[in-house]
Design a protein around this motif. Structure first.
Motif, PDB file in Angstrom:
ATOM      1  N   ASP A  76      39.883  19.780   1.486  1.00 35.90           N
ATOM      2  CA  ASP A  76      38.663  19.470   0.739  1.00 35.90           C
ATOM      3  C   ASP A  76      38.438  20.459  -0.394  1.00 35.90           C
ATOM      4  O   ASP A  76      38.006  20.088  -1.484  1.00 35.90           O
ATOM      5  N   ALA A  77      38.724  21.739  -0.139  1.00 39.46           N
ATOM      6  CA  ALA A  77      38.543  22.759  -1.172  1.00 39.46           C
ATOM      7  C   ALA A  77      39.529  22.552  -2.313  1.00 39.46           C
ATOM      8  O   ALA A  77      39.201  22.796  -3.482  1.00 39.46           O
ATOM      9  N   ALA A  78      40.729  22.079  -1.989  1.00 30.58           N
ATOM     10  CA  ALA A  78      41.727  21.850  -3.035  1.00 30.58           C
ATOM     11  C   ALA A  78      41.371  20.639  -3.887  1.00 30.58           C
ATOM     12  O   ALA A  78      41.742  20.571  -5.062  1.00 30.58           O
ATOM     13  N   LYS A  79      40.643  19.685  -3.318  1.00 30.41           N
ATOM     14  CA  LYS A  79      40.296  18.469  -4.054  1.00 30.41           C
ATOM     15  C   LYS A  79      39.055  18.616  -4.920  1.00 30.41           C
ATOM     16  O   LYS A  79      38.832  17.816  -5.815  1.00 30.41           O
ATOM     17  N   THR A  80      38.218  19.626  -4.659  1.00 31.63           N
ATOM     18  CA  THR A  80      37.013  19.777  -5.466  1.00 31.63           C
ATOM     19  C   THR A  80      37.411  20.257  -6.859  1.00 31.63           C
ATOM     20  O   THR A  80      38.170  21.210  -6.996  1.00 31.63           O
TER      21      THR A  80
END
Length: 115
Positions: A76-80
């Motif tokens: 999720d952090a990589a997609k933000t």
């Protein structure tokens, strides 16, 4: 193993029930069962004990749940998206310095309106 399978495993582990987890995720129970089987096959150990629709985590399942949540959080952090750079100097417009046209009014840069 895919991130979707990890999300489904975490949902089943948090709900403790295949039917409720399937409803929350919007998938069928068969999809969740096959996803759990795929995760267990990838890990190489039994992660849950199933009785009818009730699911309980084993000791290995408890340990893997922490890892799965960490991987989901990292995904999720990589997609933000990164915040855009909003700082900087304001630039002046390079227009002609004329006032805008208004319907029914003479043109602002003419002394008289022609017919």
């Amino acid at each position: 193993m895919e991130i979707t399978q990890l999300r489904q495993f975490v949902a089943v582990a948090s709900e403790g029930h295949l039917g409720r987890a399937a409803t929350a995720l919007g998938v069928s129970r068969a999809t969740l069962r096959s996803s759990l089987d795929a995760v267990e096959a990838a890990v190489g150990t039994s992660l849950v004990t199933r009785t009818a629709d009730v699911v309980e985590l084993t000791a290995d399942g408890e340990r893997f749940l922490v890892t799965a949540r960490d991987e989901i959080a990292a995904d999720d952090a990589a997609k933000t998206p990164a915040k855009p750079n909003t700082g900087g100097k304001a630039k002046a417009s390079k227009g002609k310095g004329r006032a805008p046209k208004v319907k029914g009014q003479p043109l602002p840069y003419k002394k008289r309106q022609s017919r």
